[in-house]
Write a protein that holds these residues in place. Sequence first.
Motif, PDB file in Angstrom:
ATOM      1  N   ALA A   1       0.829  -1.205   0.000  1.00 41.25           N
ATOM      2  CA  ALA A   1       0.000   0.000   0.000  1.00 41.25           C
ATOM      3  C   ALA A   1       0.866   1.260   0.000  1.00 41.25           C
ATOM      4  CB  ALA A   1      -0.930  -0.011   1.215  1.00 41.25           C
ATOM      5  N   MET A   2       1.923   1.271   0.801  1.00 44.41           N
ATOM      6  CA  MET A   2       2.802   2.446   0.838  1.00 44.41           C
ATOM      7  C   MET A   2       3.527   2.641  -0.490  1.00 44.41           C
ATOM      8  SD  MET A   2       4.435   2.407   4.687  1.00 44.41           S
ATOM      9  CE  MET A   2       5.059   0.731   4.549  1.00 44.41           C
ATOM     10  N   ALA A   3       4.035   1.542  -1.063  1.00 47.78           N
ATOM     11  CA  ALA A   3       4.752   1.651  -2.334  1.00 47.78           C
ATOM     12  C   ALA A   3       3.821   2.116  -3.452  1.00 47.78           C
ATOM     13  CB  ALA A   3       5.377   0.303  -2.688  1.00 47.78           C
TER      14      ALA A   3
ATOM     15  N   LEU B   1       2.249   6.235  -7.280  1.00 48.96           N
ATOM     16  CA  LEU B   1       1.219   6.989  -7.991  1.00 48.96           C
ATOM     17  C   LEU B   1       1.338   8.492  -7.735  1.00 48.96           C
ATOM     18  CD1 LEU B   1      -1.924   4.708  -7.523  1.00 48.96           C
ATOM     19  CD2 LEU B   1      -0.477   4.974  -9.555  1.00 48.96           C
ATOM     20  N   SER B   2       1.678   8.886  -6.522  1.00 44.46           N
ATOM     21  CA  SER B   2       1.828  10.309  -6.235  1.00 44.46           C
ATOM     22  C   SER B   2       3.011  10.910  -6.993  1.00 44.46           C
ATOM     23  CB  SER B   2       1.993  10.528  -4.737  1.00 44.46           C
ATOM     24  OG  SER B   2       3.152   9.841  -4.261  1.00 44.46           O
ATOM     25  N   MET B   3       4.104  10.154  -7.143  1.00 45.34           N
ATOM     26  CA  MET B   3       5.234  10.642  -7.934  1.00 45.34           C
ATOM     27  C   MET B   3       4.908  10.614  -9.428  1.00 45.34           C
ATOM     28  SD  MET B   3       8.385   8.862  -5.835  1.00 45.34           S
ATOM     29  CE  MET B   3       9.629   9.662  -6.844  1.00 45.34           C
TER      30      MET B   3
ATOM     31  N   TYR C   1       5.022  12.195   0.236  1.00 42.82           N
ATOM     32  CA  TYR C   1       5.074  11.522   1.529  1.00 42.82           C
ATOM     33  C   TYR C   1       3.750  11.624   2.272  1.00 42.82           C
ATOM     34  CZ  TYR C   1       5.969  16.316   3.152  1.00 42.82           C
ATOM     35  OH  TYR C   1       5.898  17.666   3.392  1.00 42.82           O
ATOM     36  N   TRP C   2       2.903  12.598   1.959  1.00 45.20           N
ATOM     37  CA  TRP C   2       1.585  12.672   2.579  1.00 45.20           C
ATOM     38  C   TRP C   2       0.734  11.476   2.157  1.00 45.20           C
ATOM     39  CZ3 TRP C   2       0.085  18.561   1.987  1.00 45.20           C
ATOM     40  CH2 TRP C   2       0.695  19.274   3.032  1.00 45.20           C
ATOM     41  N   ALA C   3       0.821  11.079   0.911  1.00 40.84           N
ATOM     42  CA  ALA C   3       0.078   9.897   0.459  1.00 40.84           C
ATOM     43  C   ALA C   3       0.608   8.635   1.139  1.00 40.84           C
ATOM     44  CB  ALA C   3       0.183   9.766  -1.058  1.00 40.84           C
ATOM     45  N   LEU C   4       1.910   8.555   1.309  1.00 43.19           N
ATOM     46  CA  LEU C   4       2.511   7.396   1.982  1.00 43.19           C
ATOM     47  C   LEU C   4       2.045   7.311   3.435  1.00 43.19           C
ATOM     48  CD1 LEU C   4       6.099   6.131   1.560  1.00 43.19           C
ATOM     49  CD2 LEU C   4       5.259   6.508   3.865  1.00 43.19           C
ATOM     50  N   ILE C   5       2.058   8.443   4.132  1.00 46.98           N
ATOM     51  CA  ILE C   5       1.621   8.450   5.538  1.00 46.98           C
ATOM     52  C   ILE C   5       0.142   8.109   5.644  1.00 46.98           C
ATOM     53  CG2 ILE C   5       1.306   9.937   7.554  1.00 46.98           C
ATOM     54  CD1 ILE C   5       3.821  11.435   6.719  1.00 46.98           C
TER      55      ILE C   5
ATOM     56  N   ALA D   1      -2.966  20.041  -2.808  1.00 51.00           N
ATOM     57  CA  ALA D   1      -1.978  18.972  -2.656  1.00 51.00           C
ATOM     58  C   ALA D   1      -2.303  18.096  -1.450  1.00 51.00           C
ATOM     59  CB  ALA D   1      -0.580  19.570  -2.513  1.00 51.00           C
ATOM     60  N   ARG D   2      -2.669  18.731  -0.332  1.00 48.78           N
ATOM     61  CA  ARG D   2      -2.996  17.972   0.874  1.00 48.78           C
ATOM     62  C   ARG D   2      -4.188  17.047   0.646  1.00 48.78           C
ATOM     63  NH1 ARG D   2      -1.324  15.830   5.713  1.00 48.78           N
ATOM     64  NH2 ARG D   2      -3.130  15.570   7.076  1.00 48.78           N
ATOM     65  N   VAL D   3      -5.252  17.573   0.082  1.00 52.18           N
ATOM     66  CA  VAL D   3      -6.457  16.773  -0.128  1.00 52.18           C
ATOM     67  C   VAL D   3      -6.200  15.668  -1.148  1.00 52.18           C
ATOM     68  CG1 VAL D   3      -8.828  16.848  -0.985  1.00 52.18           C
ATOM     69  CG2 VAL D   3      -7.997  18.635   0.542  1.00 52.18           C
ATOM     70  N   SER D   4      -5.513  15.993  -2.237  1.00 48.92           N
ATOM     71  CA  SER D   4      -5.277  15.001  -3.294  1.00 48.92           C
ATOM     72  C   SER D   4      -4.427  13.850  -2.794  1.00 48.92           C
ATOM     73  CB  SER D   4      -4.604  15.670  -4.487  1.00 48.92           C
ATOM     74  OG  SER D   4      -5.395  16.717  -5.002  1.00 48.92           O
ATOM     75  N   GLU D   5      -3.377  14.148  -2.064  1.00 50.72           N
ATOM     76  CA  GLU D   5      -2.478  13.082  -1.621  1.00 50.72           C
ATOM     77  C   GLU D   5      -3.096  12.244  -0.512  1.00 50.72           C
ATOM     78  OE1 GLU D   5       1.248  15.883  -2.910  1.00 50.72           O
ATOM     79  OE2 GLU D   5       0.610  15.739  -0.814  1.00 50.72           O
TER      80      GLU D   5
END
Length: 300
Positions: free
Chosen positions: A27-29, A34-36, A44-48, A153-157
């Motif tokens: 899930a983290m990968a 996808l965010s990159m 890193y917000w999407a990863l967290i 950016a915050r909401v999207s990630e």
Amino acid sequence: MTLDPRLAVLLTPDRQSVLFATKGVIAMALALYLSMLLQLDRPYWALISAVFLQVRPETGLVIEKGFCQIGGTLVGGAVGLLILAWLLPYPALAIGALTLWIGLNAGASAWVRQANFIYGFAMAGITATLIVVLAIVDPANTSSLGIFHIANARVSEIILGALCATLVSSLLWPVRVSSLLKEHARTALNQTLAYLELELDPAGTHAKRHHQVDTLLQGIFALSDDSSAVHYEGSHGPGASPRSHGNLPQDPVAGRSHSRDRAPDAQPRRSADPGPARPAGCLADRLPAHARNLLPPNRP
């Protein structure tokens, strides 16, 4: 040769631990990739976001927490934009309004007991804090477009991380809430029997009974809290509630209506058999001897 228990956990983990770790890494990968790929500002917000949703491995709980995370992020982002739209030239007032918003979320979270809903209120406060603070620390280079980019950016990630975690939890080795609820119910039943045994024991003390009641209530609260996630696993899945399968007993009101439609001279048949003896292995047999003596002879 016997391994140290601490080394055994690391070197010989059980299957559930391996699957839990594997799903978290995937899930983290996936969220980071996808965010990159989408060239988002802070991958890193999407990863967290994906990490936090994998704390509870049950699929229904992951979906419920994802909804709470996304909802809290959207509300917090909107409040952060409103604070900056009105109070950006006045940093002290903006911080005061932000503090009031965080206090409102803290107070609202105190009225709910479910952990995922509390997490949603926390996300509403954290998202507004990030948007407001990131804009206030550099007011000279802050513009309306820049503030919107921060919120976007915050909401999207966060949404991307929640979707990745939910997808992985639903498709790869899903863990159903039904197994967790059965374990909670079994624990609550055992704690209830232990309390009855202690209550009927002449040697039992008030302190022991009070401690046993606290333990019993903790199990019941856990069962009640986790049962809210059953609805997110579908009406026909293994984790669905009995109502969705039609396994609930007949409505007593409907039963009484049916009995009224019966012919007046029809009488219900009564069995002359007083009933079977207490079956072996029933709950009453688990009580101590002095407690079983208080029960009627044929009470199941």
